[in-house]
Each structure stands twice: as structure tokens, then as C-alpha cells.
Design a protein around this motif. Sequence first.
Motif, PDB file in Angstrom:
ATOM      1  N   GLU A 139      10.097  26.954   6.162  1.00 18.39           N
ATOM      2  CA  GLU A 139       9.637  25.965   5.205  1.00 18.39           C
ATOM      3  C   GLU A 139      10.556  24.760   5.278  1.00 18.39           C
ATOM      4  N   LEU A 140      11.698  24.619   5.941  1.00 12.93           N
ATOM      5  CA  LEU A 140      12.494  23.344   5.762  1.00 12.93           C
ATOM      6  C   LEU A 140      11.571  22.505   6.886  1.00 12.93           C
ATOM      7  N   LYS A 141      11.199  22.972   8.170  1.00  4.27           N
ATOM      8  CA  LYS A 141      10.505  22.180   9.041  1.00  4.27           C
ATOM      9  C   LYS A 141       9.244  21.496   8.470  1.00  4.27           C
ATOM     10  N   PHE A 142       8.394  22.280   7.784  1.00  3.77           N
ATOM     11  CA  PHE A 142       7.286  21.716   7.168  1.00  3.77           C
ATOM     12  C   PHE A 142       7.383  20.818   5.948  1.00  3.77           C
ATOM     13  N   TRP A 143       8.689  21.316   5.322  1.00  2.24           N
ATOM     14  CA  TRP A 143       8.913  20.420   3.959  1.00  2.24           C
ATOM     15  C   TRP A 143       9.360  18.996   4.422  1.00  2.24           C
ATOM     16  N   SER A 144      10.091  19.005   5.676  1.00  2.00           N
ATOM     17  CA  SER A 144      10.821  17.815   6.030  1.00  2.00           C
ATOM     18  C   SER A 144       9.698  16.983   6.474  1.00  2.00           C
ATOM     19  N   LYS A 145       8.710  17.333   7.268  1.00  2.00           N
ATOM     20  CA  LYS A 145       7.766  16.552   7.569  1.00  2.00           C
ATOM     21  C   LYS A 145       7.017  15.930   6.727  1.00  2.00           C
ATOM     22  N   LYS A 146       6.518  16.818   5.563  1.00  2.00           N
ATOM     23  CA  LYS A 146       5.803  16.301   4.367  1.00  2.00           C
ATOM     24  C   LYS A 146       6.719  15.209   3.438  1.00  2.00           C
ATOM     25  N   HIS A 147       8.013  15.415   3.056  1.00  3.47           N
ATOM     26  CA  HIS A 147       8.704  14.674   2.297  1.00  3.47           C
ATOM     27  C   HIS A 147       9.446  13.538   2.781  1.00  3.47           C
ATOM     28  N   HIS A 148       9.782  13.560   4.055  1.00  2.00           N
ATOM     29  CA  HIS A 148      10.740  12.716   4.779  1.00  2.00           C
ATOM     30  C   HIS A 148      10.379  11.892   6.015  1.00  2.00           C
ATOM     31  N   LYS A 149       9.430  12.275   6.512  1.00  2.00           N
ATOM     32  CA  LYS A 149       8.664  11.688   7.735  1.00  2.00           C
ATOM     33  C   LYS A 149       7.693  10.546   7.506  1.00  2.00           C
ATOM     34  N   GLY A 150       7.433  10.681   6.320  1.00  2.00           N
ATOM     35  CA  GLY A 150       6.222   9.594   5.666  1.00  2.00           C
ATOM     36  C   GLY A 150       4.817  10.155   6.656  1.00  2.00           C
ATOM     37  N   TYR A 163      18.925  -1.909   6.695  1.00  5.28           N
ATOM     38  CA  TYR A 163      18.532  -0.700   7.386  1.00  5.28           C
ATOM     39  C   TYR A 163      17.818   0.142   6.493  1.00  5.28           C
ATOM     40  N   MET A 164      18.173   0.271   5.193  1.00  2.00           N
ATOM     41  CA  MET A 164      17.501   1.178   4.361  1.00  2.00           C
ATOM     42  C   MET A 164      16.153   0.833   4.084  1.00  2.00           C
ATOM     43  N   LYS A 169      10.596   1.672   4.748  1.00  2.00           N
ATOM     44  CA  LYS A 169       9.291   1.464   4.929  1.00  2.00           C
ATOM     45  C   LYS A 169       8.435   1.871   6.108  1.00  2.00           C
ATOM     46  N   GLU A 170       9.352   2.156   7.181  1.00  2.00           N
ATOM     47  CA  GLU A 170       8.778   2.920   8.238  1.00  2.00           C
ATOM     48  C   GLU A 170       8.306   4.234   8.069  1.00  2.00           C
ATOM     49  N   ALA A 171       9.144   4.911   7.104  1.00  2.00           N
ATOM     50  CA  ALA A 171       8.696   6.242   6.612  1.00  2.00           C
ATOM     51  C   ALA A 171       7.737   6.550   5.853  1.00  2.00           C
ATOM     52  N   GLY A 172       6.922   5.379   5.368  1.00  2.00           N
ATOM     53  CA  GLY A 172       5.984   5.179   4.722  1.00  2.00           C
ATOM     54  C   GLY A 172       6.004   5.093   2.964  1.00  2.00           C
ATOM     55  N   TYR A 173       7.350   4.493   2.528  1.00  2.00           N
ATOM     56  CA  TYR A 173       7.338   4.374   1.282  1.00  2.00           C
ATOM     57  C   TYR A 173       6.966   2.729   1.000  1.00  2.00           C
ATOM     58  N   TRP A 174       6.633   2.701  -0.288  1.00  2.00           N
ATOM     59  CA  TRP A 174       6.430   1.315  -1.073  1.00  2.00           C
ATOM     60  C   TRP A 174       7.688   0.950  -1.505  1.00  2.00           C
ATOM     61  N   VAL A 175       8.225  -0.323  -1.098  1.00  2.00           N
ATOM     62  CA  VAL A 175       9.723  -0.727  -1.359  1.00  2.00           C
ATOM     63  C   VAL A 175       9.811  -1.899  -2.160  1.00  2.00           C
ATOM     64  N   ARG A 176      10.338  -1.705  -3.292  1.00  2.14           N
ATOM     65  CA  ARG A 176      10.972  -2.824  -4.113  1.00  2.14           C
ATOM     66  C   ARG A 176      12.395  -2.898  -3.908  1.00  2.14           C
ATOM     67  N   PHE A 219       9.514  -5.961   5.173  1.00  2.00           N
ATOM     68  CA  PHE A 219       9.513  -4.563   4.868  1.00  2.00           C
ATOM     69  C   PHE A 219       9.390  -4.440   3.499  1.00  2.00           C
ATOM     70  N   VAL A 220       9.449  -5.461   2.790  1.00  2.00           N
ATOM     71  CA  VAL A 220       9.418  -5.210   1.132  1.00  2.00           C
ATOM     72  C   VAL A 220       8.146  -5.821   0.701  1.00  2.00           C
ATOM     73  N   ASP A 221       7.603  -4.730  -0.226  1.00  2.48           N
ATOM     74  CA  ASP A 221       6.285  -4.808  -1.003  1.00  2.48           C
ATOM     75  C   ASP A 221       6.441  -5.673  -2.311  1.00  2.48           C
ATOM     76  N   ASP A 222       7.448  -5.409  -2.910  1.00  2.00           N
ATOM     77  CA  ASP A 222       7.911  -6.265  -4.180  1.00  2.00           C
ATOM     78  C   ASP A 222       9.420  -6.621  -4.377  1.00  2.00           C
ATOM     79  N   LEU A 223       9.515  -8.007  -4.606  1.00  2.00           N
ATOM     80  CA  LEU A 223      11.073  -8.483  -4.680  1.00  2.00           C
ATOM     81  C   LEU A 223      11.045  -8.704  -6.076  1.00  2.00           C
TER      82      LEU A 223
END
Length: 105
Positions: free
Chosen positions: A21-32, A53-54, A59-66, A81-85
Motif C-alpha cells: 500500500e505504501l508504494k502505491f500511496w507514495s506514487k499517488k500522494h507524493h510523486k505528483g 529548494y522546497m 512545483k516539480e512534484a505537481g503542486y500549485w505553489v503560493r 516555480f511560483v504560481d502566486d506571489l
Amino acid sequence: MMASDSQKPIKTNSPPSTETELKFWSKKHHKGKIMTTQQKVLVIGATGYLGQYMVKALKEAGYWVRALSRTEQRIEPVRTFVDDLFIGEASDPATLSGICKDIDI
């Protein structure tokens, strides 16, 4: 009996309880790469050494970044790498009104 790695991903939002479960959960939630909705994250200290670095990693992991920054000029190293400043001062609550609006993380 141990589940094999060839199983389909477990469809749940709860944290994993087994290694498989950890392998699949990590792909879904952390790899983007399997995210179905883009989560919005707020980075305080985005212009600092670790913050830069964060911002890039999120951003590279697929998150929208403020990002919070004191000025527009300070964010330049990671601006792409910033979507909203959000301009404000972390130590001045009066400048932070609305900073968490629509933020997931």
C-alpha cells in the motif's frame, strides 16, 4: 499472505498499512504523477536557502505553489516555480490577511 507488487493500486485516501500500500500511496500522494487534482501549497520562507529548494521540488512534484515574500525582487530566483506571489512580512500579522485562502497544505 503478502500482496504482490503487480496488484492494482488501493483506492483510499487513508495512510498505508502495508509495504505494498505504501508504494502505491507514495506514487499517488507524493510523486505528483498520479494526482487527479492539483493541491495548493503555501511556502513561508520561499526566498530563503531551504525555501528555494522546497518551492522547486513542490512545483516539480505537481503542486500549485503560493510563496510569501517581502518584495517582488526577492522572489526572482524561483519566480518561474511560483504560481502566486503573496507580498507580506511573516512577523507582521497585518500583512498576512488572506494568505491561507484556498490553500490545501
